[in-house]
Enzyme design. Structure first.
Site, PDB file in Angstrom:
ATOM      1  N   LYS A  13       0.835  -1.205   0.000  1.00 57.19           N
ATOM      2  CA  LYS A  13       0.000   0.000   0.000  1.00 57.19           C
ATOM      3  C   LYS A  13       0.865   1.249   0.000  1.00 57.19           C
ATOM      4  CE  LYS A  13       0.842   1.161   4.523  1.00 57.19           C
ATOM      5  NZ  LYS A  13       1.547   2.328   4.997  1.00 57.19           N
ATOM      6  N   ASP A 143      -2.773  -2.066   9.805  1.00 57.20           N
ATOM      7  CA  ASP A 143      -2.810  -2.049   8.336  1.00 57.20           C
ATOM      8  C   ASP A 143      -3.367  -3.342   7.729  1.00 57.20           C
ATOM      9  OD1 ASP A 143      -1.734   0.471   8.258  1.00 57.20           O
ATOM     10  OD2 ASP A 143       0.320  -0.188   7.881  1.00 57.20           O
TER      11      ASP A 143
END
Ligand code: ATP
Length: 306
Positions: A13, A143
């Site tokens: 990401k 995350d």
């Protein structure tokens, strides 16, 4: 023939925006962030292990150096969580093929944990929904839920409460990799030190970024990139400023330290600009490697059954 193993592909990401609230009494910070999943992947293989071998873990790939293969690996913790929660056999063999930089601010460990959750769900035919998987993911780290969902999403709380964002278009990224990682807790600590005496407001993402995403406009998106941890990452690793300068000089639409760094992510207009910047960064001598990627891409998904 029954299935013996599955391969799950999980993306890295970048944080298009990362707003960090004040230090709270429990030592954490509330954050509001916009994630985009990009085409840099780890492949996580999950297989039934031999009887009584327990959870086993092996690692290969271009970024595997220094990755722990014991209980401290987030992939191992993910498997343990599934064993305890669903009473399945502990004899599970996990292999991580890593391409995501380690401690690079790109959620590499989180991606592997998400891969294990999706892999075990598929292998043991648990039939979990994406929602179930995201809830399990939140128990492992902030995350991890986004690594399940992928795409573009807003993260609130610790970054673990995920809402998909309305987003159009596909973007070209050039990632400047560092030779050595940065510790996420150390970067937060440095952020607190730099902010000492300042009044910090509740974290919020900006309207400009949401508009840029709705319009699929890479120029506006480049301008709206922001990261409250960038000053701290640059303070701990001053060379990151030089990396950001190279991007600015060679036509990037915007550049940002990804999450807690030290990876720097540049958005560029097209394939040609992406090649130009790759060459410039490689020649600059201030980066350890350069990777080109596109985003957004989907989250953890099974790409092969064996
Ligand atoms: P984030 O962006 O989520 O803050 P990161 O990408 O900066 O994370 P990771 O690659 O997840 O950082 O690694 C952080 C540390 O976690 C590593 O230094 C390593 O010791 C440990 N670790 C545990 N599991 C893994 C894993 N599966 N892959 C890589 N590192 C792992």
């Amino acid at each position: 023939m029954s299935i013996k193993g599955v391969v799950v592909r999980v993306p890295a990401k970048v944080n298009l925006q990362l707003a960090v609230g004040p230090l709270e009494s429990d030592g954490f910070h509330e954050v509001t962030t916009i994630f985009q999943a990009i085409s840099l992947f780890d492949d996580v293989t999950v297989k039934f292990g031999e009887a009584n071998t327990g959870i086993s873990l092996t690692v290969s790939g271009s970024t595997s150096s220094g990755v722990p293969v014991d209980e401290s690996n987030l992939a191992y913790k993910a498997a343990k969580l599934m064993v305890l929660r669903y009473g399945i056999s502990e004899d599970i063999a996990i292999h991580l093929k890593k391409e995501i930089p380690v401690a690079g601010g790109m959620a590499g460990g989180s991606a592997d944990a998400a891969g294990v959750l999706v892999g075990i769900d598929s292998l043991f035919e648990l039939g979990l929904s994406r929602d179930d998987l995201e809830k399990l993911a939140a128990e492992l780290g902030s995350d991890v839920p986004f690594s399940i969902s992928g795409g573009v999403a807003i993260g609130t709380g610790r970054g673990d409460q995920i809402t998909p964002a309305l987003a159009r278009g596909s973007y070209h990224w050039v990632l400047a990799l560092a030779g050595q990682g940065l510790s996420t807790p150390a970067v937060y600590q440095e952020c607190d030190r730099l902010r000492e005496g300042l009044v910090i407001s509740k974290p919020q993402v900006g309207d400009e970024m949401m508009q840029a995403l709705r319009a699929g406009d890479p120029v506006a998106l480049g301008k709206a990139l922001s990261n409250d941890l960038q000053a701290a990452a640059c303070s701990l690793r001053p060379a990151l400023r030089l990396v950001l300068d190279v991007g600015r000089d060679y036509g990037a639409l915007g550049g940002i330290v990804s999450g807690s760094g030290p990876t720097v992510a540049f958005i560029v207009a097209d394939e040609e600009k992406s090649l130009d910047l790759t060459v410039a960064l490689s020649a600059s001598g201030v980066v350890a490697g350069v990777v080109r990627a596109n985003g957004p891409v989907p989250g953890a998904r099974v790409i092969e059954t064996r």
